[in-house]
Scaffold this motif. Structure first.
Motif, PDB file in Angstrom:
ATOM      1  N   GLN A 112      13.395 -52.650 -18.742  1.00 41.46           N
ATOM      2  CA  GLN A 112      12.310 -53.091 -19.609  1.00 41.46           C
ATOM      3  C   GLN A 112      12.341 -52.288 -20.903  1.00 41.46           C
ATOM      4  N   ASP A 113      12.370 -52.977 -22.026  1.00 43.89           N
ATOM      5  CA  ASP A 113      12.305 -52.316 -23.327  1.00 43.89           C
ATOM      6  C   ASP A 113      10.844 -52.093 -23.676  1.00 43.89           C
ATOM      7  N   THR A 114      10.408 -50.846 -23.519  1.00 48.44           N
ATOM      8  CA  THR A 114       8.992 -50.518 -23.623  1.00 48.44           C
ATOM      9  C   THR A 114       8.607 -50.149 -25.050  1.00 48.44           C
ATOM     10  N   LEU A 115       7.405 -50.556 -25.452  1.00 49.28           N
ATOM     11  CA  LEU A 115       6.860 -50.202 -26.757  1.00 49.28           C
ATOM     12  C   LEU A 115       5.929 -48.996 -26.577  1.00 49.28           C
ATOM     13  N   TYR A 116       6.392 -47.830 -27.021  1.00 44.95           N
ATOM     14  CA  TYR A 116       5.640 -46.589 -26.834  1.00 44.95           C
ATOM     15  C   TYR A 116       4.726 -46.321 -28.025  1.00 44.95           C
ATOM     16  N   LEU A 117       3.573 -45.726 -27.716  1.00 45.68           N
ATOM     17  CA  LEU A 117       2.624 -45.298 -28.724  1.00 45.68           C
ATOM     18  C   LEU A 117       2.624 -43.773 -28.771  1.00 45.68           C
ATOM     19  N   THR A 118       1.608 -43.181 -29.373  1.00 45.95           N
ATOM     20  CA  THR A 118       1.519 -41.718 -29.428  1.00 45.95           C
ATOM     21  C   THR A 118       0.787 -41.180 -28.207  1.00 45.95           C
ATOM     22  N   ASP A 119       0.852 -39.858 -28.023  1.00 49.01           N
ATOM     23  CA  ASP A 119       0.136 -39.157 -26.951  1.00 49.01           C
ATOM     24  C   ASP A 119       0.485 -39.682 -25.563  1.00 49.01           C
ATOM     25  N   GLY A 120       1.746 -40.069 -25.370  1.00 47.83           N
ATOM     26  CA  GLY A 120       2.172 -40.516 -24.051  1.00 47.83           C
ATOM     27  C   GLY A 120       1.663 -41.876 -23.645  1.00 47.83           C
ATOM     28  N   LYS A 121       1.059 -42.626 -24.554  1.00 52.68           N
ATOM     29  CA  LYS A 121       0.556 -43.962 -24.248  1.00 52.68           C
ATOM     30  C   LYS A 121       1.615 -45.006 -24.573  1.00 52.68           C
TER      31      LYS A 121
END
Length: 335
Positions: free
Chosen positions: A163-172
């Motif tokens: 799965q190509d995941t879309l990461y945000l900041t602070d581990g979210k």
């Protein structure tokens, strides 16, 4: 007549005339004019009091007391009339703006219609609720724990590459699946349970084509109790698909792999002469039960996640999934 009697008489006449003028005022502007006429710096009361200089010192307090009483009375009358005029204006506006809801409506614009995706989700949920499932929801912005680790997918697990995941900041991150709803629900509830996630959005860095979008919708289902088997899963999925798409639809199960179910399978339906993958399913992996505090020796469960967008394709006989995210009214008005 003494000067005291003369001033007293003038004040009484002024009081009577002022009260009559206040009662005769029918607009806020007229009322303000009355106030200035009698209580302004150059008003009638000030002019009368200008004659106090002729009075002996002993008589001046008497005239002052009468004048103060008249002033207070007039101010009270002005405030009461002001409030009365304000209430009358409000009542007038309410009467003029009242909508008679019994009158027939006037259709100035065409009636709205359910989007083909939303109508497909509604139909799917009707089937699941009819099968005894309760609706459960969770956040779209997730932590790695709920999206991966609690679903038996640690950081070094090769399934993360699937799965190509879309990461945000602070581990979210933006959730890649609605299976995280299962974890959150099981943490707060004891078995037996049957829940469905109603068409929640999920996000992956997929290439856009006729059957793929980077933002799509899943319908997730989870059942947990003692003694559930893969046969129960297969029967539930088949019943769901047939009630949703029609008993004539062909359904097949293909062996597959998911880290959070074992055994696992892909579910396909025959669509326009070829097989179209609707989603995945399987028996809940014991490690998932351990993560939420369930005893995998005491209970078993099954889950499946279907793409609501693909269900809409089949349900409405749409050729290209990209049509559902456009704004072409020629397309939308067909549904």
């Amino acid at each position: 007549m003494s000067d005291l009697e003369t001033l007293t008489s003038q004040l009484q006449e002024l009081s009577t005339k002022a009260v009559e003028s206040v009662q005769a005022a029918i607009t806020p502007e007229q009322l303000e004019q009355v106030r200035l006429e009698f209580l302004g710096k150059k008003g009638a009361l000030s002019k009368v009091l200008g004659g106090m200089g002729k009075l002996p010192g002993a008589d001046r307090p008497k005239i002052g007391a009468i004048a103060n009483e008249i002033k207070q009375t007039l101010q009270t009358q002005l405030e009461q009339q002001k409030n009365a005029l304000r209430q009358a204006e409000i009542a007038k506006r309410l009467e003029s703006e009242t909508l008679d809801v019994t009158m027939p409506g006037v259709m100035r614009f065409p009636q709205g219609r359910a989007h083909p995706l939303h109508s497909a989700i509604d139909r799917a949920l009707d089937v699941l609720v009819g099968l005894g499932y309760t609706i459960a929801q969770g956040p779209e912005i997730e932590t790695e724990y709920y999206n991966f680790e609690a679903l038996n997918t640690p950081a070094d697990h090769p399934a993360r590459d699937m799965q190509d995941t879309l990461y945000l900041t602070d581990g979210k991150l933006l959730r890649t699946q609605t299976s995280s709803v299962q974890i959150r629900y099981m943490e707060e509830n004891d078995p037996p349970l049957r829940i469905a996630c109603p068409g929640g959005r999920v996000y992956r860095k997929d290439e856009v084509d006729a059957t793929h979008l980077p933002i799509f919708h899943q319908i997730e289902l989870l059942a947990v109790e003692e003694g559930l088997t893969f046969g129960d899963l297969k029967g539930t999925v088949t019943t769901f698909v047939e009630q949703l798409l029609g008993e004539q639809v062909e359904v097949r199960f293909r062996a597959s792999y998911f880290p959070f179910t074992e055994p696992s399978a892909e579910v396909d339906v025959k669509w326009k002469g070829r097989w179209l993958e609707l989603g995945g399913c399987g028996m809940v992996d014991p490690n998932v039960f351990k993560a939420v505090g369930y005893d995998p020796e005491a209970v078993s469960g099954f889950a499946f996640g279907f793409g609501a967008d693909r269900i809409a394709l089949v349900l409405h006989q749409i050729d290209d999934i990209r049509l559902m995210v456009g704004s072409d009214l020629r397309f939308l008005r067909q549904f």
